[in-house]
Design a protein around this motif. Sequence first.
Motif, short mmCIF file in Angstrom:
data_model
loop_
_atom_site.label_atom_id
_atom_site.label_comp_id
_atom_site.label_asym_id
_atom_site.label_seq_id
_atom_site.Cartn_x
_atom_site.Cartn_y
_atom_site.Cartn_z
N GLU A 99 6.24 2.93 0.23
CA GLU A 99 7.00 3.69 -0.75
C GLU A 99 7.72 2.77 -1.73
O GLU A 99 7.74 3.03 -2.94
CB GLU A 99 8.01 4.60 -0.05
CG GLU A 99 7.40 5.83 0.56
CD GLU A 99 8.44 6.78 1.11
OE1 GLU A 99 9.54 6.89 0.53
OE2 GLU A 99 8.14 7.41 2.14
N ARG A 100 8.30 1.69 -1.24
CA ARG A 100 8.98 0.75 -2.11
C ARG A 100 8.00 0.11 -3.10
O ARG A 100 8.30 -0.04 -4.29
CB ARG A 100 9.67 -0.34 -1.29
CG ARG A 100 10.57 -1.21 -2.16
CD ARG A 100 11.05 -2.46 -1.49
NE ARG A 100 10.04 -3.48 -1.69
CZ ARG A 100 9.84 -4.51 -0.89
NH1 ARG A 100 10.56 -4.66 0.20
NH2 ARG A 100 8.92 -5.39 -1.16
N LYS A 101 6.81 -0.26 -2.63
CA LYS A 101 5.82 -0.88 -3.51
C LYS A 101 5.38 0.10 -4.60
O LYS A 101 5.21 -0.30 -5.75
CB LYS A 101 4.60 -1.37 -2.71
CG LYS A 101 4.91 -2.54 -1.80
CD LYS A 101 5.43 -3.72 -2.55
CE LYS A 101 4.46 -4.81 -2.70
NZ LYS A 101 5.00 -6.01 -3.35
N HIS A 102 5.21 1.37 -4.24
CA HIS A 102 4.85 2.37 -5.25
C HIS A 102 5.98 2.55 -6.27
O HIS A 102 5.71 2.69 -7.47
CB HIS A 102 4.50 3.70 -4.59
CG HIS A 102 3.21 3.66 -3.84
ND1 HIS A 102 2.83 4.63 -2.96
CD2 HIS A 102 2.20 2.75 -3.83
CE1 HIS A 102 1.64 4.33 -2.45
NE2 HIS A 102 1.25 3.20 -2.96
N ALA A 103 7.22 2.55 -5.80
CA ALA A 103 8.36 2.66 -6.71
C ALA A 103 8.41 1.45 -7.65
O ALA A 103 8.67 1.59 -8.85
CB ALA A 103 9.66 2.79 -5.93
N GLU A 104 8.16 0.26 -7.11
CA GLU A 104 8.14 -0.95 -7.94
C GLU A 104 7.05 -0.86 -9.01
O GLU A 104 7.27 -1.24 -10.16
CB GLU A 104 7.93 -2.19 -7.07
CG GLU A 104 9.12 -2.56 -6.23
CD GLU A 104 8.82 -3.67 -5.23
OE1 GLU A 104 7.64 -4.12 -5.12
OE2 GLU A 104 9.76 -4.10 -4.53
N GLY A 106 5.85 1.87 -10.34
CA GLY A 106 6.33 2.83 -11.33
C GLY A 106 7.35 2.22 -12.26
O GLY A 106 7.31 2.45 -13.48
N LEU A 107 8.26 1.43 -11.72
CA LEU A 107 9.26 0.76 -12.56
C LEU A 107 8.61 -0.24 -13.51
O LEU A 107 9.00 -0.33 -14.68
CB LEU A 107 10.30 0.05 -11.68
CG LEU A 107 11.30 0.97 -10.99
CD1 LEU A 107 12.13 0.17 -9.99
CD2 LEU A 107 12.19 1.67 -12.00
N ARG A 108 7.60 -0.98 -13.02
CA ARG A 108 6.90 -1.93 -13.90
C ARG A 108 6.20 -1.19 -15.03
O ARG A 108 6.24 -1.62 -16.19
CB ARG A 108 5.89 -2.75 -13.10
CG ARG A 108 6.47 -4.01 -12.49
CD ARG A 108 5.40 -4.94 -11.96
NE ARG A 108 4.60 -4.35 -10.90
CZ ARG A 108 4.95 -4.28 -9.63
NH1 ARG A 108 6.11 -4.75 -9.25
NH2 ARG A 108 4.15 -3.73 -8.74
N ARG A 109 5.55 -0.06 -14.70
CA ARG A 109 4.88 0.72 -15.75
C ARG A 109 5.90 1.22 -16.78
O ARG A 109 5.66 1.18 -17.98
CB ARG A 109 4.11 1.89 -15.14
CG ARG A 109 2.77 1.51 -14.56
CD ARG A 109 1.92 2.73 -14.25
NE ARG A 109 2.53 3.63 -13.30
CZ ARG A 109 2.41 3.55 -11.98
NH1 ARG A 109 1.67 2.61 -11.45
NH2 ARG A 109 3.01 4.43 -11.19
N LEU A 114 8.47 0.90 -22.13
CA LEU A 114 9.65 0.70 -22.98
C LEU A 114 9.47 -0.50 -23.90
O LEU A 114 9.81 -0.44 -25.09
CB LEU A 114 10.90 0.53 -22.12
CG LEU A 114 11.45 1.79 -21.48
CD1 LEU A 114 12.57 1.44 -20.50
CD2 LEU A 114 11.95 2.75 -22.55
N LEU A 115 8.94 -1.59 -23.37
CA LEU A 115 8.71 -2.77 -24.20
C LEU A 115 7.68 -2.47 -25.29
O LEU A 115 7.83 -2.92 -26.43
CB LEU A 115 8.26 -3.94 -23.33
CG LEU A 115 9.31 -4.49 -22.36
CD1 LEU A 115 8.70 -5.54 -21.43
CD2 LEU A 115 10.50 -5.07 -23.11
#
Length: 171
Positions: A99-104, A106-109, A114-115
Amino acid sequence: VSLDGRWLWVNQKLCEIVGCRKDELLSKTFQDFTHPDDLEVELRYTRQLIAGDLGTYSMEKRYLRKEGSVVWINLTVSLVRDASGDPSYTIAVIEDITERKHAEQGLRRSLNMLLALREAGRVLGSTLSSEEIGSRLLEIMRNVSGLTATVISVQDDTGELRIWRSAGLEG
């Protein structure tokens, strides 16, 4: 875990993580479940641990569940030595971090998006020609999406959408 990678004792949580019954798991090695891309790194750490070059190691890696899906784990391994100091077996603590890896991810995407939006704003506010703006926006879109074909549509005065710029649609 034995020095050759066989599980000597497992708990129910590990059975759930890899999707196997206890008896199945005890007949296999950690190598049987380790994702091929992660195996060499772990084998290198294991060799260093047994040789005495490491006291313990910790890594994030993937297991392939019995049915084939990937589960991310955080693995911490320590070596147990016998009374004469020879390597005997290892103790591994395995934590499911999928779950943490999937959240990470999502945050990277989200950060990449945003960039890309910030860069697109700079391009749109620049003094570049219409052609250069279109090319730069297509490049930004391809980079953030990973797609090879990209289209920028605009709505004309009649409300119709029309392709303003495109790339990768040839052929």
